[in-house]
Structures are given as C-alpha cells and as structure tokens.
Write a protein that holds these residues in place. Structure first.
Motif, PDB file in Angstrom:
ATOM      1  N   TRP A   1      54.226  42.092  21.202  1.00  0.00           N
ATOM      2  CA  TRP A   1      54.129  40.642  21.361  1.00  0.00           C
ATOM      3  C   TRP A   1      55.481  39.962  21.128  1.00  0.00           C
ATOM      4  O   TRP A   1      55.928  39.144  21.934  1.00  0.00           O
TER       5      TRP A   1
ATOM      6  N   TRP B   1      44.965  38.159  28.273  1.00  0.00           N
ATOM      7  CA  TRP B   1      44.721  37.411  29.516  1.00  0.00           C
ATOM      8  C   TRP B   1      43.284  36.905  29.586  1.00  0.00           C
ATOM      9  O   TRP B   1      43.035  35.748  29.942  1.00  0.00           O
TER      10      TRP B   1
ATOM     11  N   TYR C   1      46.944  35.960  20.829  1.00  0.00           N
ATOM     12  CA  TYR C   1      47.757  37.168  20.686  1.00  0.00           C
ATOM     13  C   TYR C   1      47.314  37.976  19.459  1.00  0.00           C
ATOM     14  O   TYR C   1      47.142  39.196  19.524  1.00  0.00           O
TER      15      TYR C   1
ATOM     16  N   TRP D   1      42.740  34.095  27.084  1.00  0.00           N
ATOM     17  CA  TRP D   1      43.464  32.901  27.531  1.00  0.00           C
ATOM     18  C   TRP D   1      42.674  32.167  28.601  1.00  0.00           C
ATOM     19  O   TRP D   1      42.524  30.943  28.555  1.00  0.00           O
TER      20      TRP D   1
ATOM     21  N   THR E   1      51.249  26.899  29.102  1.00  0.00           N
ATOM     22  CA  THR E   1      52.072  27.865  29.834  1.00  0.00           C
ATOM     23  C   THR E   1      51.855  29.289  29.330  1.00  0.00           C
ATOM     24  O   THR E   1      51.984  30.244  30.096  1.00  0.00           O
ATOM     25  N   LEU E   2      51.542  29.440  28.029  1.00  0.00           N
ATOM     26  CA  LEU E   2      51.277  30.744  27.436  1.00  0.00           C
ATOM     27  C   LEU E   2      50.091  30.641  26.488  1.00  0.00           C
ATOM     28  O   LEU E   2      49.772  29.545  26.006  1.00  0.00           O
TER      29      LEU E   2
ATOM     30  N   ARG F   1      52.134  37.675  32.980  1.00  0.00           N
ATOM     31  CA  ARG F   1      51.445  36.385  33.067  1.00  0.00           C
ATOM     32  C   ARG F   1      51.214  35.777  31.686  1.00  0.00           C
ATOM     33  O   ARG F   1      51.060  34.558  31.558  1.00  0.00           O
ATOM     34  N   VAL F   2      51.158  36.621  30.649  1.00  0.00           N
ATOM     35  CA  VAL F   2      50.895  36.124  29.303  1.00  0.00           C
ATOM     36  C   VAL F   2      52.109  36.288  28.387  1.00  0.00           C
ATOM     37  O   VAL F   2      51.999  36.231  27.166  1.00  0.00           O
ATOM     38  N   GLY F   3      53.278  36.471  28.969  1.00  0.00           N
ATOM     39  CA  GLY F   3      54.502  36.497  28.174  1.00  0.00           C
ATOM     40  C   GLY F   3      54.832  37.823  27.523  1.00  0.00           C
ATOM     41  O   GLY F   3      55.679  37.871  26.627  1.00  0.00           O
TER      42      GLY F   3
END
Length: 263
Positions: free
Chosen positions: A234, A167, A185, A170, A178-179, A75-77
C-alpha cells in the motif's frame, strides 16, 4: 499490448516459484500416496502427472491473479516498479532506497516476532508439528520459500487479492473520490492477510490434525506477516512487499540459529 507485457513480467517472476514449489512438494505427495490402500493407489495417476497437474493448477491461479491485479491495482493507487519501468516507462521512484530499508527492516522484525511467538506456543503444540518446525532447512527449501513465498505468493495475495478487495470495497462503499479511503486499504490488508493464513492450513493439516490452537497459530503468525507485507504494498510497491517477504525467509533461519545458541 500493455496487458500482455504486464502479464509476461509478473508471470515470468511467479512461475519460477511454482516450479520450485512443485519440486519440493514431491516428498510430501509421496508420503500421502504411501498412506493409500493398494486398491485406491491403482486408480491414482503416476506421480509425474500429479505434479504436472499441480503446476498447471497453480499457473492458472497465478495468471488469474495477475490479470485481476492488472485490472484493479493502478485504479486504486497500488503499483509495481517493474511495470512502471518496463511497461509505462516512468522514471525510477526517488523513494526506492527508502523502500529497501523499510522492506529489509520489516522482514527482520517480522522474523523476530514470529520466532518469539512460535517459541511461546511450542510447548502446547503437537509433537509432530514441533518436530517439523525444528527441522534444519535445506538450501532447496530456503530457495523455494524465497521464490514461491517471496514472489509468487505476493503476486497472488497482494497484487491479485488485495487489489481486488480494495477495488470492490471502493466501488461498494464509495469512500474516497480519486482514491479509496485509508480504512478501505486497511480492511483489505487485514482480510488478505487472513486469507493468507487460511491458505496455509492445508499444509499444516498434512502434518497434524487441525486443533483450535493449531488453527489460531497459523492465522496469527501468517496474519502478522501478511499485514506487514500488505502495508508495504500500500505505502510503496509490490516489490517492497516482495523484498520484505524474501528477507523474512532469509532472516528466519539465521535468527532461529542465534536464538537456539542463546537458549
């Protein structure tokens, strides 16, 4: 079904490290038991039960971390090549060769940095800790470091904890559409690395009292490598962080031997 596949893949990887860690922990547990009085020792379960309970505890923690990562990572890339390939059937990443170079390079550089920093701190450390640091690693301890440290810890710290931190931040700060934003991060990488360092303190406390210098050393050395592995997770994948962590444990005794000859 997809969740079970992901759980099965990562649990299968992580449980090997837990089994090896449990086996190599036996001498330390025996030392701790030897310090107890006969009256207290009578109330303590047999050694095999203690080790079984430790293995079960770590297995539960591993399972929880995997499930958290399953719920948060993509969900967070953040991603895993193994899950991409075996669960989602996506094509092999074209950057895989680049990842390997970065992982091996960062593993080697991290080993050099940690060894040099540790050598600078050695004169001020307690004698017991210096002696523990200078013991020759055996093959079982090295394999345990590679499997538990390189694989299990990365599932716990990066896949589980770091994904969750990204997450939460965010959703809380709503930075990024979108991210998440880069700052989220980066903050999660540092915070997960700090927790990674804190979790090494109990093992250190079993050897020496936790003085401010001992605590700073544990947080600094483990924090540096934790940030490096988190960056790889990441930028690339969970496997990139794993490979760097494994290579760090491989390079460390090799480079330590070279430094000892040059000294």
């Amino acid at each position: 079904m997809a969740i079970l596949k992901q759980l099965g893949i990562l649990f299968g990887l992580g449980i090997v490290g837990i089994v090896m860690f449990t086996i190599t922990s036996i001498p330390l547990v025996e030392q701790q038991l030897a310090k107890l009085s006969p009256e207290i020792l009578e109330k303590v379960p047999p050694l095999w039960i203690l080790m079984l309970l430790q293995g079960i505890q770590y297995s539960i923690l591993l399972t929880i971390s995997i499930l958290i990562g399953i719920g948060c990572a993509y969900r967070v890339g953040l991603s895993s090549h193994l899950i991409d390939h075996w669960v989602f059937h996506t094509a092999k990443s074209p950057s895989f060769a680049v990842e390997m170079k970065w992982s091996l390079g960062i593993g080697a550089v991290a080993a050099i940095v940690i060894l040099l920093l540790d050598r600078l701190m050695q004169p001020a450390l307690p004698e017991t800790l210096r002696a523990a640091n200078n013991t020759e690693p055996n093959w079982l301890n090295l394999l345990t470091a590679m499997f538990y440290g390189g694989i299990t810890e990365e599932i716990l710290m990066r896949w589980g904890l770091m994904s969750l931190l990204v997450w939460i931040a965010w959703k809380a700060f709503k930075q990024g559409t979108t991210l998440p934003s880069q700052g989220i991060y980066q903050g999660a990488i540092v915070l997960a690395a700090l927790v990674f360092g804190l979790l090494h303190l109990p093992a250190t406390a079993a050897i020496v009292p936790l003085t401010p210098l001992v605590i700073i050393r544990a947080l600094l050395l483990n924090g540096i490598v934790g940030i490096a592995f988190g960056w790889l997770f990441w930028q690339y994948s969970l496997e990139a962080a794993m490979l760097a962590h494994i290579s760090f444990h491989v390079f460390t005794p090799i480079l330590s031997g070279l430094l000892a000859r040059l000294a």
